[in-house]
Design a protein around this motif. Structure first.
Motif, PDB file in Angstrom:
ATOM      1  N   VAL A  38       0.798  -1.298   0.013  1.00  0.00           N
ATOM      2  CA  VAL A  38       0.015  -0.049   0.103  1.00  0.00           C
ATOM      3  C   VAL A  38       0.906   1.179   0.027  1.00  0.00           C
ATOM      4  O   VAL A  38       0.446   2.228  -0.584  1.00  0.00           O
ATOM      5  N   PRO A  39       2.028   1.405   0.584  1.00  0.00           N
ATOM      6  CA  PRO A  39       2.778   2.608   0.450  1.00  0.00           C
ATOM      7  C   PRO A  39       2.984   3.323  -0.868  1.00  0.00           C
ATOM      8  O   PRO A  39       2.651   4.439  -0.862  1.00  0.00           O
ATOM      9  N   GLY A  40       3.103   2.680  -1.807  1.00  0.00           N
ATOM     10  CA  GLY A  40       3.164   3.215  -3.104  1.00  0.00           C
ATOM     11  C   GLY A  40       2.014   3.983  -3.351  1.00  0.00           C
ATOM     12  O   GLY A  40       2.144   5.096  -4.113  1.00  0.00           O
ATOM     13  N   MET A  41       0.725   3.275  -3.368  1.00  0.00           N
ATOM     14  CA  MET A  41      -0.477   4.095  -3.377  1.00  0.00           C
ATOM     15  C   MET A  41      -0.656   5.467  -2.578  1.00  0.00           C
ATOM     16  O   MET A  41      -0.984   6.419  -3.160  1.00  0.00           O
ATOM     17  N   ARG A  42      -0.126   5.447  -1.354  1.00  0.00           N
ATOM     18  CA  ARG A  42      -0.184   6.527  -0.565  1.00  0.00           C
ATOM     19  C   ARG A  42       0.837   7.724  -0.829  1.00  0.00           C
ATOM     20  O   ARG A  42       0.597   8.825  -0.855  1.00  0.00           O
ATOM     21  N   HIS A  85       1.771   2.484 -10.202  1.00  0.00           N
ATOM     22  CA  HIS A  85       0.763   2.974  -9.887  1.00  0.00           C
ATOM     23  C   HIS A  85       0.272   4.371 -10.716  1.00  0.00           C
ATOM     24  O   HIS A  85      -1.047   4.481 -10.955  1.00  0.00           O
ATOM     25  N   LEU A  86       1.099   5.006 -10.822  1.00  0.00           N
ATOM     26  CA  LEU A  86       0.830   6.009 -11.620  1.00  0.00           C
ATOM     27  C   LEU A  86       0.134   5.915 -12.926  1.00  0.00           C
ATOM     28  O   LEU A  86      -0.652   6.393 -13.403  1.00  0.00           O
ATOM     29  N   ILE A  87       0.646   4.935 -13.420  1.00  0.00           N
ATOM     30  CA  ILE A  87       0.198   4.582 -14.777  1.00  0.00           C
ATOM     31  C   ILE A  87      -0.857   3.553 -14.870  1.00  0.00           C
ATOM     32  O   ILE A  87      -1.798   3.627 -15.698  1.00  0.00           O
ATOM     33  N   LEU A  88      -0.738   2.610 -13.852  1.00  0.00           N
ATOM     34  CA  LEU A  88      -1.964   1.593 -14.138  1.00  0.00           C
ATOM     35  C   LEU A  88      -3.069   1.715 -13.086  1.00  0.00           C
ATOM     36  O   LEU A  88      -3.919   0.870 -13.182  1.00  0.00           O
ATOM     37  N   ASP A  90      -4.484   2.013  -8.776  1.00  0.00           N
ATOM     38  CA  ASP A  90      -4.278   1.593  -7.462  1.00  0.00           C
ATOM     39  C   ASP A  90      -4.560  -0.084  -7.558  1.00  0.00           C
ATOM     40  O   ASP A  90      -5.305  -0.499  -8.469  1.00  0.00           O
ATOM     41  N   GLY A  91      -3.956  -0.796  -6.519  1.00  0.00           N
ATOM     42  CA  GLY A  91      -4.364  -2.409  -6.533  1.00  0.00           C
ATOM     43  C   GLY A  91      -3.071  -3.068  -6.236  1.00  0.00           C
ATOM     44  O   GLY A  91      -1.871  -2.807  -6.515  1.00  0.00           O
ATOM     45  N   LEU A  92      -3.341  -4.252  -5.721  1.00  0.00           N
ATOM     46  CA  LEU A  92      -2.169  -5.164  -5.100  1.00  0.00           C
ATOM     47  C   LEU A  92      -1.582  -5.691  -6.251  1.00  0.00           C
ATOM     48  O   LEU A  92      -0.369  -6.077  -6.344  1.00  0.00           O
ATOM     49  N   ALA A  93      -2.380  -6.004  -7.310  1.00  0.00           N
ATOM     50  CA  ALA A  93      -1.842  -6.508  -8.642  1.00  0.00           C
ATOM     51  C   ALA A  93      -0.835  -5.750  -9.261  1.00  0.00           C
ATOM     52  O   ALA A  93       0.478  -5.876  -9.754  1.00  0.00           O
ATOM     53  N   GLN A  94      -1.136  -4.151  -9.231  1.00  0.00           N
ATOM     54  CA  GLN A  94      -0.129  -3.110  -9.756  1.00  0.00           C
ATOM     55  C   GLN A  94       1.062  -3.239  -9.064  1.00  0.00           C
ATOM     56  O   GLN A  94       2.245  -3.071  -9.423  1.00  0.00           O
ATOM     57  N   ALA A  95       1.000  -3.239  -7.519  1.00  0.00           N
ATOM     58  CA  ALA A  95       2.361  -3.482  -6.468  1.00  0.00           C
ATOM     59  C   ALA A  95       2.939  -4.544  -6.839  1.00  0.00           C
ATOM     60  O   ALA A  95       4.379  -4.414  -6.682  1.00  0.00           O
ATOM     61  N   ARG A  96       2.372  -5.674  -7.421  1.00  0.00           N
ATOM     62  CA  ARG A  96       3.051  -6.928  -7.490  1.00  0.00           C
ATOM     63  C   ARG A  96       3.732  -6.953  -8.756  1.00  0.00           C
ATOM     64  O   ARG A  96       4.898  -7.172  -8.865  1.00  0.00           O
ATOM     65  N   LEU A  97       3.208  -6.023  -9.750  1.00  0.00           N
ATOM     66  CA  LEU A  97       3.800  -5.953 -11.201  1.00  0.00           C
ATOM     67  C   LEU A  97       5.193  -5.098 -11.205  1.00  0.00           C
ATOM     68  O   LEU A  97       5.940  -5.473 -11.719  1.00  0.00           O
ATOM     69  N   ALA A  98       5.048  -4.074 -10.079  1.00  0.00           N
ATOM     70  CA  ALA A  98       6.330  -3.692  -9.761  1.00  0.00           C
ATOM     71  C   ALA A  98       7.663  -4.429  -9.555  1.00  0.00           C
ATOM     72  O   ALA A  98       8.622  -4.304 -10.060  1.00  0.00           O
ATOM     73  N   SER A  99       7.359  -5.470  -8.878  1.00  0.00           N
ATOM     74  CA  SER A  99       8.309  -6.409  -8.240  1.00  0.00           C
ATOM     75  C   SER A  99       8.627  -7.355  -9.474  1.00  0.00           C
ATOM     76  O   SER A  99       9.727  -7.626  -9.789  1.00  0.00           O
ATOM     77  N   MET A 100       7.685  -7.834 -10.466  1.00  0.00           N
ATOM     78  CA  MET A 100       7.754  -8.490 -11.631  1.00  0.00           C
ATOM     79  C   MET A 100       8.761  -7.698 -12.865  1.00  0.00           C
ATOM     80  O   MET A 100       9.746  -8.388 -13.177  1.00  0.00           O
ATOM     81  N   ILE A 101       8.452  -6.452 -12.763  1.00  0.00           N
ATOM     82  CA  ILE A 101       9.563  -5.592 -13.794  1.00  0.00           C
ATOM     83  C   ILE A 101      11.018  -5.649 -13.151  1.00  0.00           C
ATOM     84  O   ILE A 101      11.740  -5.890 -13.995  1.00  0.00           O
ATOM     85  N   ALA A 102      11.040  -5.574 -11.935  1.00  0.00           N
ATOM     86  CA  ALA A 102      12.412  -5.460 -11.237  1.00  0.00           C
ATOM     87  C   ALA A 102      12.909  -6.899 -11.735  1.00  0.00           C
ATOM     88  O   ALA A 102      14.123  -7.136 -11.892  1.00  0.00           O
ATOM     89  N   GLY A 103      12.258  -7.922 -11.365  1.00  0.00           N
ATOM     90  CA  GLY A 103      12.589  -9.181 -11.525  1.00  0.00           C
ATOM     91  C   GLY A 103      12.931  -9.454 -13.089  1.00  0.00           C
ATOM     92  O   GLY A 103      14.208 -10.393 -13.249  1.00  0.00           O
ATOM     93  N   LEU A 104      12.423  -9.001 -13.905  1.00  0.00           N
ATOM     94  CA  LEU A 104      12.922  -9.375 -15.511  1.00  0.00           C
ATOM     95  C   LEU A 104      14.029  -8.407 -15.777  1.00  0.00           C
ATOM     96  O   LEU A 104      14.887  -8.856 -16.294  1.00  0.00           O
ATOM     97  N   VAL A 105      14.160  -7.311 -15.087  1.00  0.00           N
ATOM     98  CA  VAL A 105      15.550  -6.595 -15.148  1.00  0.00           C
ATOM     99  C   VAL A 105      16.727  -7.671 -14.783  1.00  0.00           C
ATOM    100  O   VAL A 105      17.600  -7.598 -15.109  1.00  0.00           O
ATOM    101  N   ALA A 106      16.533  -7.840 -13.574  1.00  0.00           N
ATOM    102  CA  ALA A 106      17.526  -8.814 -12.870  1.00  0.00           C
ATOM    103  C   ALA A 106      17.779 -10.112 -13.838  1.00  0.00           C
ATOM    104  O   ALA A 106      19.048 -10.333 -13.771  1.00  0.00           O
TER     105      ALA A 106
END
Length: 503
Positions: A38-42, A85-88, A90-106
């Motif tokens: 939730v912190p990213g949404m806030r 969240h700014l693009i997509l 609010d939602g838990l799915a969007q917060a999880r997507l941030a982790s997935m994007i970082a994962g693909l970079v890794a």
């Protein structure tokens, strides 16, 4: 990397995205996601990371005033979530997507590191695949926590510095990446220390090594220091929150870990084996032993020594930093570097097999073997269950929570456990997280009227709260893949009545 290599890498990533992303919006929150989803949404509303449904006013808890500003972890990961969240929205799915994007970079970094160190395109793709489809990658990349962001920045620090022809600019950029890794999560200490050690034990003249390590360390600290302006806003809360969550536990941690190192190693080995699984864990171990033999045998000794150093250092330093900490997402960092020797070993196996069946067939056989090793624990059963129940509201957390919300008065304060509290918050309902733990929060002190518990909350939290009367159940408790919750009404207990009379 050739166009064909990029196409294969993109195809593998697409498989993971198609496999995992649809589940992001269907499954309930997991470990710590109610805290860090939730912190990213806030941030988009207040400019600051916050957990609005933990209004703790007890200075003994780590979430003291966390509804105003959050300091339990460094903030960069939450600002990366905010960008999604700014693009997509609010939602838990969007917060999880941030982790997935970082994962693909890794994954891209793992692929390029392997190509650079080995010169083999096939080894690079096999290493990327062994990481991308591993359980060590799956959990941090699909969880709304800042772990994967810290891992990606840490690998970027290795990428910038681990080269023979590095310049001072590369050292400084490596320091930036290391500092940003720590600015996401204390896990960043592992790659930061690892790269610093690599600089000190390198083959450069000693003055150059000391100079590079000094520049690297200074830049890393400066990047981590970007947190200072936020800390200056409420230093009292910083010391309570970050101090309680990290500093107070980590302060004596290294000494205790060293003194009890055998038991710590046994604990983490067991924890890792149960999380990663014996097949994938065995693959990492076999590849590391193979690499040790390659280095010891004198064949390509200089070529593989750097790979071995980073793989082993990542494991050793993580054990020293973690101690007996149980969060398994952190294994995603050493697994990334252990995937490099996996790719190298499988590439060597394919080369030898190619003499018998041809290069293409050998590559295909090795890829199939790797794929079979990645299947256990990959989440196929979860995906299959959701495909079978695609329209079932008990398999979609949004409609599931809507049913519970519809049964509650609009203005009633509801205590909801971590499984569903974020969903209640997104529906603008008055809500507090149902936690009964002196380290985190005591919801029993809040004037809630109703309570909602999922399976974990029913086991861990419901027994700690008196005066609850069950109103309704939702879902099937016997379905391991579906959603389940119980709704309770708070009733006045004798102890509460006696307390009010005394006043």
């Amino acid at each position: 990397m050739t166009r064909a290599d990029r196409a294969w890498l993109a195809l593998m990533m697409a498989v993971v995205l198609v496999w995992q992303v649809p589940l992001f919006s269907r499954t309930r929150a997991g470990q710590d996601e109610s805290f860090y989803g939730v912190p990213g949404m806030r941030i988009l509303r207040s400019g600051l990371p916050q957990i609005p449904y933990i209004p703790s006013r007890d200075p003994e808890t780590i979430y003291y005033h966390a509804d105003e500003i959050l300091y339990t972890l460094p903030p960069l990961g939450f600002y990366l979530e905010a960008a999604v969240h700014l693009i997509l929205g609010d939602g838990l799915a969007q917060a999880r997507l941030a982790s997935m994007i970082a994962g693909l970079v890794a994954v891209v970094i793992v692929c390029d590191l392997t190509r650079r160190w080995s010169g083999s395109r096939r080894a690079a793709l096999l290493a990327a695949a062994s990481y991308l489809f591993s359980r060590a990658f799956l959990f941090p990349a699909t969880t709304a926590r800042p772990d994967m962001a810290a891992i990606a920045f840490g690998l970027a620090a290795v990428w910038w510095v681990a080269r023979d022809d590095r310049r001072w600019r590369d050292v400084a950029l490596g320091g930036v990446m290391a500092g940003l890794s720590m600015l996401c999560h204390p896990l960043g200490l592992v790659p930061t220390a690892q790269v610093g050690l690599a600089l000190l034990v390198g083959r450069q003249p000693w003055r150059r090594r000391i100079g590079e390590a000094s520049v690297y360390s200074a830049v890393a600290l400066a990047a981590f220091g970007l947190w200072l302006p936020m800390i200056a806003m409420r230093p009292d809360l910083f010391w309570i929150q970050f101090g309680g969550n990290v500093l107070n536990r980590a302060g004596p941690g290294l000494g205790e870990t060293i003194l009890g190192l055998p038991s710590v190693v046994a604990f983490q080995a067991w924890n890792a084996s149960t999380h990663i699984g014996p097949i994938q864990g065995g693959l990492y171990g076999l590849a590391t032993l193979w690499l040790v033999a390659e280095v010891g045998g004198g064949v390509d000794r200089e070529r593989w020594r750097r790979v071995l150093f980073h793989a082993v250092a990542a494991v050793v330093l993580l054990v020293l930093v973690m101690g007996r900490h149980h969060i398994r997402n952190y294994y995603g960092y050493p697994a990334a570097l252990l995937s490099v020797p996996v790719g190298l070993m499988l590439d060597r196996a394919a080369s030898r097999l190619g003499a018998w069946v041809g290069t293409r067939w050998a590559t295909a056989i090795v890829a199939v073997v790797l794929g079979l090793a990645m299947v256990p624990g990959s989440g196929l059963r979860v995906l299959g269950a959701h495909l079978q129940h695609w329209t079932d509201p008990d398999y979609r957390v949004g409609p599931f929570v809507d049913r519970i919300v519809a049964d509650l008065p609009p203005e009633a304060l509801v205590a909801v456990d971590g499984s569903y509290v974020l969903e209640f918050f997104l529906r603008d309902r008055p809500v507090v997280e149902a936690i009964v733990d002196p380290f985190y929060f005591n919801v029993r002190l809040e004037p809630f009227e109703y309570a909602v518990f999922g399976p974990v909350g029913l086991e861990q939290i419901r027994p700690e709260i008196e005066g609850l009367e069950r109103v309704r159940t939702y879902g099937d408790p016997s379905d391991p893949f579906g959603l389940y919750a119980e709704l309770y009404r708070r009733v006045q207990t004798d102890s509460e009545s006696d307390g009010r009379s005394a006043l």
